[in-house]
Design an enzyme around this catalytic site. Structure first.
Site, short mmCIF file in Angstrom:
data_model
loop_
_atom_site.label_atom_id
_atom_site.label_comp_id
_atom_site.label_asym_id
_atom_site.label_seq_id
_atom_site.Cartn_x
_atom_site.Cartn_y
_atom_site.Cartn_z
N LEU A 226 0.86 -1.19 0.00
CA LEU A 226 0.00 0.00 0.00
C LEU A 226 0.89 1.23 0.00
CD1 LEU A 226 -2.63 -1.23 2.63
CD2 LEU A 226 -2.66 -1.51 0.13
N ARG B 60 2.74 14.52 6.84
CA ARG B 60 3.63 14.93 7.94
C ARG B 60 5.09 14.97 7.53
NH1 ARG B 60 1.46 10.93 12.52
NH2 ARG B 60 0.68 9.83 10.68
N LYS C 236 6.29 9.78 -0.68
CA LYS C 236 6.77 9.29 0.61
C LYS C 236 7.60 8.02 0.50
CE LYS C 236 4.97 7.85 5.13
NZ LYS C 236 3.74 7.65 5.94
N GLU D 197 -8.02 1.79 16.74
CA GLU D 197 -7.08 2.89 16.55
C GLU D 197 -6.90 3.67 17.85
OE1 GLU D 197 -5.30 3.16 13.86
OE2 GLU D 197 -6.39 1.50 12.95
N ASN E 260 52.55 7.18 -2.68
CA ASN E 260 52.30 8.21 -1.67
C ASN E 260 51.57 9.38 -2.34
OD1 ASN E 260 53.05 9.36 1.20
ND2 ASN E 260 53.34 11.01 -0.27
#
Length: 417
Positions: free
Chosen positions: A9, A16, A23, A154, A342
């Site tokens: 999903l 946020r 996202k 929830e 070097n």
């Protein structure tokens, strides 16, 4: 896992996160969140993977169009609606593994255990749950006195003793495909949020006499990404695990808290990584090297046995031969360096002319003085010496054993004239 269809999903906005990037394309280590989930599902044995996308779907699909199938959610009406759209693209037989696009730490072993438990118990749905110290913001698993799963509640809807429950819903499930197809559209819209919650499927299945069981995972795997802080926390988790794995294999990491090492990096035993060092993806470091402090190794870099890379050195697409030392304030890009060389402090390979990048080659036993600039394409021969502050212009190769000085560099045998 042959009859398993996985559904990720991945349609959400990520409000946020305050981001213009989808996202699921935010990175944890060198992988996107969605890429990490796809990799772990495939490692677990799942080959049929569908991602439900919505917000900036074109961008998400372009990243993974060869790896998985996509279903678009026309309106972002929640997880239940997203899964309902995916159901139409599934074969009839088998089971469905559903996971969220923002929980990328669930391991391949956990996915496999969830499916195995589901098949063994002949369940209608198997939940992935975890027990965490601070379950705030997570949905809780509500059970009866016998331990049977009744529903998921929830955070905002918890009441009384339910608030004391610390077993959370991770957001990953395995459903019997026939039951999912039959009941997923029975989910009713949440009038407050105007969304269809997938969690309501548990209550629906219980009311219809279906068997619900659960599998557990470590608390770290249950972490979801909902903010930039969550993203940072997850990067720390991945980095810590990788550094610990390297230390167990014989690598010394002086200060893990200030060291970043990508999980794809290969590092040999008895190598020492000093603090404030960044080692990115596609890096190979052999045995007995020293890297840092404050060094940065970028993709395409390899160090042979006994190489020393010191403070404020940056290497990119560069191969370093055995026992060579690049100790201070240097940049080498698109460079091949031989053995026992070097590289003096402040050395720069100028590999980019504004249009193209070019290669620098430095032969075995060469000595590059402090502050030298090597403008690619250029080759420094075996045993050659480049004097301090010299500038080697492009295509002006230095023969083996030659010493050059000046700006532009000229052979010392001619007096530097």
């Amino acid at each position: 896992m042959e009859n398993i269809t996985a559904v990720i999903l991945a349609a959400g906005l990520g409000i946020r996160m305050k981001t213009d990037v989808p996202k699921v394309l935010h990175r944890i280590g060198s992988k996107t969140m969605l890429g990490r989930i796809i990799a772990n599902l495939k490692k677990s044995g799942v080959t049929d993977i569908i991602a439900v996308v919505g917000h900036k779907a074109d961008i998400v699909e372009s990243f993974f169009k060869e790896a998985i199938r996509f279903v678009r959610q026309p309106e972002l009406l929640g997880s239940g609606d997203a899964l309902a759209h995916a159901v139409d693209y599934m074969e009839e037989d088998g089971d469905v593994l559903v996971t969220c696009g923002d929980t990328p730490l669930i391991s391949d072993d956990t996915y496999a255990k969830l499916v195995e438990r589901h098949i063994r118990e002949k369940a209608s749905c198997t939940l992935l749950t975890s027990t965490i110290a601070d379950p705030a913001s997570y949905g809780r698993i509500i059970r009866d006195r016998r331990g049977n799963v009744l529903r998921i509640v929830e955070e905002k809807d918890l009441s009384g003793a339910e608030k004391e429950v610390t077993e959370i819903n991770v957001g990953t499930y395995c459903f019997r495909k026939d039951n999912l197809k039959k009941f997923v559209r029975n989910i009713k819209i949440n009038e407050k949020k105007k969304e269809f919650y997938l969690t309501d499927m548990i209550d629906i299945l219980v009311r219809n006499g279906k068997r619900i069981v659960s599998e557990t995972c470590e608390a770290e795997e249950a972490v979801g990404v909902n903010s930039r802080k969550d993203l940072a926390d997850m990067n720390r988790i991945i980095n810590r695990k990788n550094v610990e794995k390297l230390m167990d294999s014989g690598v010394t990491v002086i200060d893990p808290d200030t060291t970043y090492i990508d999980e794809t990096a290969e590092i040999g035993r008895d190598t020492i990584i000093f603090p404030c060092t960044v080692i990115e993806s596609d890096i190979r470091i052999a045995e007995g090297c020293k890297v840092g402090p404050f060094a940065r190794l970028r993709p395409g870099t390899s160090l042979s046995r006994g190489v020393e890379v010191g403070n404020y050195v940056e290497l990119c697409r560069t191969e370093i031969g055995e026992r060579t030392k690049v100790k201070h304030h240097a940049y080498l890009g698109d460079t091949v360096v031989g053995r026992d060389v070097n590289i003096g402090a402040g050395t720069i390979t100028a590999n980019y002319d504004g249009k193209n990048k070019y290669r620098t080659e430095i032969g075995d036993n060469a000595f590059i003085g402090v502050g030298a600039v090597l403008i690619a394409p250029v080759r420094i021969g075996k045993g050659a010496v480049v004097g301090a502050g010299s500038v080697i212009t492009k295509n002006k190769d230095v023969p083996a054993g030659e010493t050059v000085i000046g700006v532009p560099a000229r052979p010392l045998s001619t007096g530097g004239r």
